[in-house]
Design an enzyme around this catalytic site. Structure first.
Site, PDB file in Angstrom:
ATOM      1  N   ASP A  98       0.764  -1.344  -0.108  1.00 55.55           N
ATOM      2  CA  ASP A  98      -0.216   0.363   0.066  1.00 55.55           C
ATOM      3  C   ASP A  98       0.745   1.549   0.398  1.00 55.55           C
ATOM      4  OD1 ASP A  98       0.709  -0.542   2.609  1.00 55.55           O
ATOM      5  OD2 ASP A  98      -1.169  -0.316   3.544  1.00 55.55           O
ATOM      6  N   ASP A 101       7.559   3.544   3.209  1.00 53.91           N
ATOM      7  CA  ASP A 101       7.940   4.542   3.435  1.00 53.91           C
ATOM      8  C   ASP A 101       8.719   4.508   4.159  1.00 53.91           C
ATOM      9  OD1 ASP A 101       7.173   3.604   5.733  1.00 53.91           O
ATOM     10  OD2 ASP A 101       5.408   4.555   6.264  1.00 53.91           O
ATOM     11  N   PHE A 150       0.798  11.748   7.041  1.00 58.34           N
ATOM     12  CA  PHE A 150       0.744  10.550   7.860  1.00 58.34           C
ATOM     13  C   PHE A 150      -0.708  10.546   7.089  1.00 58.34           C
ATOM     14  CE2 PHE A 150      -2.390   8.131  10.355  1.00 58.34           C
ATOM     15  CZ  PHE A 150      -1.033   7.272  10.757  1.00 58.34           C
TER      16      PHE A 150
END
Length: 173
Positions: A98, A101, A150
């Site tokens: 998904d 990071d 975020f």
């Protein structure tokens, strides 16, 4: 307490990008079968929509993994919480993520899966946050490069909430 979620990538933009990724993957695997390894839990939404649009034969399997240690510094290992059900030896494998990071978990997962001798091993991610990258990992297919914010929605969560949003949004504090 509910959080305010601002839309970063609309449902329409996500849908168009998933179609674009599926078209490219279908071209790249023309005449072959594709085995998608879906990383739980967040990737499920993306993987289902992607698989529906890929035109070559697709099989699915699932893994749940996490970084070993405190998550800030990798000890060079991952913890496998749910193992694959099928052997990937000789298969054209596509890891479905998904979001990438730091890349630590994906870096170690890729090494783990390569040791199982797939025919090919590539990575697709819906979202990429290169500003957070600490591990040397590259994706083969990427939906959107996003800033270090975020985000939730389209499978991504905050405390197991907001996964079901049809768009990618930014949590406002």
């Amino acid at each position: 307490m509910e959080k305010q979620i601002d839309v970063m990538i609309s449902e329409e933009e996500v849908d168009a990008k998933v179609c674009e990724l599926a078209e490219q993957i279908s071209k790249d695997y023309a005449g072959k079968e594709l085995h998608m390894v879906v990383i739980l839990k967040g990737s499920v939404f993306f993987a289902c929509e992607l698989a529906k649009r890929i035109t070559v034969p697709v099989t699915l399997d699932f893994m749940s993994v996490s970084s070993y240690g405190d998550g800030m510094v990798s000890a060079g290992k991952i913890t496998v919480k749910k193992e694959l059900d099928e052997d990937i030896c000789g298969k054209n494998v596509l890891i479905v993520e998904d979001i990438v990071d730091s890349g630590n978990t994906l870096f170690h997962l890729k090494k783990l899966l390569l040791a199982r001798n797939p025919e090919t091993l590539k990575i697709v991610t819906l979202l990429d946050k290169p500003d957070r990258r600490t591990a040397d990992v590259e994706t083969d297919y990427c939906g959107f490069v996003i800033p270090d914010r975020f985000v939730v929605g389209y499978g991504l969560d905050w405390a197991q909430k907001y996964r079901n949003l049809p768009y990618v949004g930014v949590v406002q504090e």
